[in-house]
Design a protein around this motif. Structure first.
Motif: not given
Length: 274
Positions: A150-152, A192-193, A198-200, A205-210
């Motif tokens: 998940l973290l990966s 895969i799930i 983790g990707v989702v 979260i990361s998109s908001k920061i960028i």
């Protein structure tokens, strides 16, 4: 639905299968980077239908490509490693003039912006000398492996959104690349799930920061992004190929990458509205 995003997702999906090549770089190349961040942020708003119309075809293209071409990319990297890497080097080098215009380097960059660009580029280039983590392939889930995967996936998705950093390369450094590619190739659905979740989360979260940084610290953010793109060239550089056929193939691949990059780069008028 913006169905033309399927082919854009196709290109981003291929790039995300290559360690060292970023889907974010391809998004910049296609002129959709800012809108990608906006749509990911907007998926949780009242206008989610509009943003879904942009993201769903993109996700279909990326997902189909990752499933269909994971074996192809694996074959190319195993049998034509240098030409494959040189092709993506051509793509990355070809995007730099567009990025310079997008960032308005001549009018906005000061000496310290160039310094930041240089430092970021050097730091990323140095990761080429980091030995990837030696981790056995995960084929079944336990509480520990679930958290690790998940973290990966989270870390990889953050890298996907940053031009110059490859999600695959982050997985490689974490020792999870073989697990991820193996899960896709063998259709190991549970693995895969978990990685997908983790990707989702990372995207959300990361998109908001960028997006915040681009809106409020655009010049600094562009200096970091361009530094990441320049540094990624050194990360994927495979060395000088052997003379003869490998050398010629690599040279042709580099030129093809430059041509493709120029072909897909949006016109200057469009890039202003990206």
């Amino acid at each position: 639905m913006e169905w033309r995003n399927i082919y854009r997702g196709f290109l981003m999906g291929i790039s995300d299968l290559i360690p060292g090549v970023s889907g974010g770089t391809i998004a910049f190349l296609l002129g959709i980077y800012d809108r990608l961040l906006t749509s990911i942020n907007g998926i949780f708003s009242k206008d989610w239908r509009k943003h879904m119309g942009f993201l769903l075809p993109l996700a279909i293209g990326m997902g189909a490509t990752i499933i269909l071409f994971s074996r192809v990319i694996k074959f190319l990297l195993e049998n034509y490693f240098a030409p494959t890497q040189f092709f993506f080097m051509g793509l990355i080098i070809g995007i730099l003039p567009f990025m310079a215009k997008q960032a308005k380097i001549k009018s906005t960059f000061k000496a310290w912006h160039y310094l930041v660009l240089l430092i970021v580029g050097v730091l990323l280039a140095m990761t080429a000398f980091i030995k990837p983590a030696d981790t056995s392939i995960i084929t079944s889930l336990t509480p520990t492996t679930t958290v690790v995967l998940l973290l990966s996936g989270w870390a990889a998705s953050t890298a996907m959104l940053l031009p110059g950093i490859s999600g695959s390369f982050v997985l490689l450094l974490l020792g999870m690349y073989s697990t991820a590619i193996g899960a896709v190739s063998d259709f190991n659905i549970p693995i895969i799930i978990v990685i997908g979740l983790g990707v989702v989360l990372g995207f959300a979260i990361s998109s908001k920061i960028i997006h915040y940084l681009l809106n409020n610290y655009a010049t600094l953010t562009f200096s970091i992004i361009i530094g990441l793109i320049v540094g990624s060239i050194f990360v994927i550089y495979p060395g000088i190929p052997e003379s003869g056929t490998p050398f010629v193939m690599s040279g042709v691949a580099l030129i093809m990458g430059l041509l493709v990059s120029n072909l897909f780069s949006p016109p200057e008028a469009d890039s202003k509205n990206m």
